[in-house]
Design a protein around this motif. Structure first.
Motif, mmCIF file in Angstrom:
data_model
loop_
_atom_site.group_PDB
_atom_site.id
_atom_site.type_symbol
_atom_site.label_atom_id
_atom_site.label_comp_id
_atom_site.label_asym_id
_atom_site.label_seq_id
_atom_site.Cartn_x
_atom_site.Cartn_y
_atom_site.Cartn_z
ATOM 1 N N TRP A 155 0.837 -1.193 0.000
ATOM 2 C CA TRP A 155 0.000 0.000 0.000
ATOM 3 C C TRP A 155 0.869 1.238 0.000
ATOM 4 O O TRP A 155 1.415 1.635 1.015
ATOM 5 N N GLU A 156 1.083 1.857 -1.137
ATOM 6 C CA GLU A 156 1.778 3.117 -1.393
ATOM 7 C C GLU A 156 3.154 3.231 -0.740
ATOM 8 O O GLU A 156 3.499 2.507 0.163
ATOM 9 N N ASP A 157 3.942 4.187 -1.212
ATOM 10 C CA ASP A 157 5.277 4.495 -0.700
ATOM 11 C C ASP A 157 5.528 5.997 -0.768
ATOM 12 O O ASP A 157 6.031 6.478 -1.766
ATOM 13 N N TYR A 158 5.350 6.762 0.181
ATOM 14 C CA TYR A 158 4.641 6.694 1.438
ATOM 15 C C TYR A 158 3.755 7.916 1.488
ATOM 16 O O TYR A 158 3.706 8.676 0.536
ATOM 17 N N THR A 159 3.098 8.216 2.596
ATOM 18 C CA THR A 159 2.439 9.509 2.740
ATOM 19 C C THR A 159 3.473 10.560 3.145
ATOM 20 O O THR A 159 4.574 10.222 3.582
ATOM 21 N N ALA A 160 3.106 11.850 3.015
ATOM 22 C CA ALA A 160 4.038 12.911 3.399
ATOM 23 C C ALA A 160 3.266 14.144 3.835
ATOM 24 O O ALA A 160 2.264 14.511 3.225
ATOM 25 N N LEU A 161 3.744 14.785 4.911
ATOM 26 C CA LEU A 161 3.173 16.033 5.407
ATOM 27 C C LEU A 161 4.280 17.072 5.477
ATOM 28 O O LEU A 161 5.379 16.776 5.938
ATOM 29 N N ALA A 162 4.006 18.297 5.023
ATOM 30 C CA ALA A 162 5.015 19.354 5.030
ATOM 31 C C ALA A 162 4.360 20.690 5.349
ATOM 32 O O ALA A 162 3.173 20.898 5.090
ATOM 33 N N MET A 163 5.134 21.625 5.916
ATOM 34 C CA MET A 163 4.656 22.957 6.249
ATOM 35 C C MET A 163 4.764 23.878 5.037
ATOM 36 O O MET A 163 5.740 23.822 4.282
ATOM 37 N N ASP A 164 3.770 24.749 4.880
ATOM 38 C CA ASP A 164 3.808 25.769 3.839
ATOM 39 C C ASP A 164 4.689 26.920 4.328
ATOM 40 O O ASP A 164 4.366 27.556 5.340
ATOM 41 N N PRO A 165 5.804 27.222 3.656
ATOM 42 C CA PRO A 165 6.705 28.275 4.147
ATOM 43 C C PRO A 165 6.120 29.677 4.033
ATOM 44 O O PRO A 165 6.651 30.613 4.631
ATOM 45 N N SER A 166 5.027 29.849 3.274
ATOM 46 C CA SER A 166 4.465 31.188 3.096
ATOM 47 C C SER A 166 3.789 31.709 4.358
ATOM 48 O O SER A 166 3.759 32.925 4.592
ATOM 49 N N ASP A 167 3.231 30.797 5.194
ATOM 50 C CA ASP A 167 2.583 31.259 6.424
ATOM 51 C C ASP A 167 2.999 30.481 7.669
ATOM 52 O O ASP A 167 2.719 30.896 8.786
ATOM 53 N N ASP A 168 3.669 29.339 7.483
ATOM 54 C CA ASP A 168 4.143 28.502 8.585
ATOM 55 C C ASP A 168 2.999 28.001 9.464
ATOM 56 O O ASP A 168 3.204 27.669 10.635
ATOM 57 N N CYS A 169 1.782 27.969 8.890
ATOM 58 C CA CYS A 169 0.613 27.440 9.591
ATOM 59 C C CYS A 169 -0.077 26.328 8.800
ATOM 60 O O CYS A 169 -0.709 25.451 9.385
ATOM 61 N N THR A 170 0.013 26.387 7.480
ATOM 62 C CA THR A 170 -0.715 25.458 6.622
ATOM 63 C C THR A 170 0.066 24.162 6.450
ATOM 64 O O THR A 170 1.233 24.176 6.051
ATOM 65 N N PHE A 171 -0.599 23.053 6.766
ATOM 66 C CA PHE A 171 -0.035 21.729 6.555
ATOM 67 C C PHE A 171 -0.494 21.214 5.186
ATOM 68 O O PHE A 171 -1.691 21.212 4.887
ATOM 69 N N TRP A 172 0.447 20.768 4.364
ATOM 70 C CA TRP A 172 0.129 20.105 3.105
ATOM 71 C C TRP A 172 0.378 18.608 3.279
ATOM 72 O O TRP A 172 1.425 18.206 3.761
ATOM 73 N N TYR A 173 -0.586 17.812 2.856
ATOM 74 C CA TYR A 173 -0.485 16.362 3.045
ATOM 75 C C TYR A 173 -0.836 15.660 1.739
ATOM 76 O O TYR A 173 -1.760 16.082 1.024
ATOM 77 N N VAL A 174 -0.126 14.578 1.450
ATOM 78 C CA VAL A 174 -0.383 13.805 0.241
ATOM 79 C C VAL A 174 -0.448 12.319 0.594
ATOM 80 O O VAL A 174 0.362 11.815 1.364
ATOM 81 N N GLY A 175 -1.447 11.636 0.049
ATOM 82 C CA GLY A 175 -1.608 10.198 0.265
ATOM 83 C C GLY A 175 -2.479 9.607 -0.836
ATOM 84 O O GLY A 175 -3.031 10.334 -1.673
#
Length: 212
Positions: free
Chosen positions: A164-184
């Protein structure tokens, strides 16, 4: 030439058992089939995160464990460096609020110290998909005060492979340092293989960059 690496350093954490006994054990059940998914339960997931906020230096990590309901949960940790810059366990928790599987997650921390994590979600009668949860920096240690939300609802069973997939990932948006971007990944109805969903979310109270 002036850097050096020492260790490993063992840090005691709460007892756990690898989800599905580790890699290639295939225990995450799916509807409409006897084929179960591999949970990659024997390793820390993508990725270990370091963050410095003033004088606080945090290291975050998570992996997948068996839950008390014989399904799967996300075990997460926050370590902090002491004055000698040695890592110490600050808080830990296992997110498994029901009898479904949560596995292959990814964790992050925003500018205010709020922690979020996304992860795969499933287990018969739910098709595999993606969800996320979060906590305020002020929440009681080891808890996620923001309840689970859906990023991508699974619509079908994966049949072409047990992996099942390789892998999920979460990262911070550097423009505001509040928004989490997630991919799965998830599977659309009638699809032969999985699709990818990218989404963004934030803790509503986050002040972030340039707004203090």
């Amino acid at each position: 030439s002036k850097a050096k690496l020492t260790g490993p350093t063992k840090i005691a954490v709460a007892q756990y058992h690898y989800l599905c006994d580790g890699q290639l054990t295939s225990c995450v059940s799916q509807p409409d089939t006897t084929r179960s998914l591999d949970a990659q339960g024997d390793k820390l997931m993508n990725r270990v995160v370091y963050r410095r906020m003033g004088n606080i230096e945090s290291i975050l990590a998570l992996h997948s464990v068996n839950s008390s309901r014989q399904r799967g949960g996300v075990r997460w940790y926050e370590f902090r460096l002491d004055r000698a810059r040695k890592p110490q366990l600050y808080q830990q928790g296992t997110y498994a609020p029901d009898g479904f599987y949560r596995w292959m997650g990814s964790i992050g921390i925003d500018a205010d110290g709020n922690i979020a994590m996304g992860y795969s979600f499933g287990g018969n009668p739910k098709y595999p998909g993606q969800r996320f949860a979060a906590r305020l920096a002020s929440d009681p240690p080891g808890t996620l005060g923001y309840r689970q939300s859906i990023l991508a609802e699974g619509e079908a069973t994966q049949r072409n492979t047990l992996r099942w997939e390789d892998y999920t990932a979460l990262a911070m948006d550097p423009s505001d340092d509040c928004t989490f971007w997630y991919v799965g990944d998830y599977i659309k109805k009638g699809a032969a293989s999985y699709s990818t969903r990218i989404g963004a979310f934030r803790v509503p109270t986050c002040v972030g960059k340039g707004q203090r």
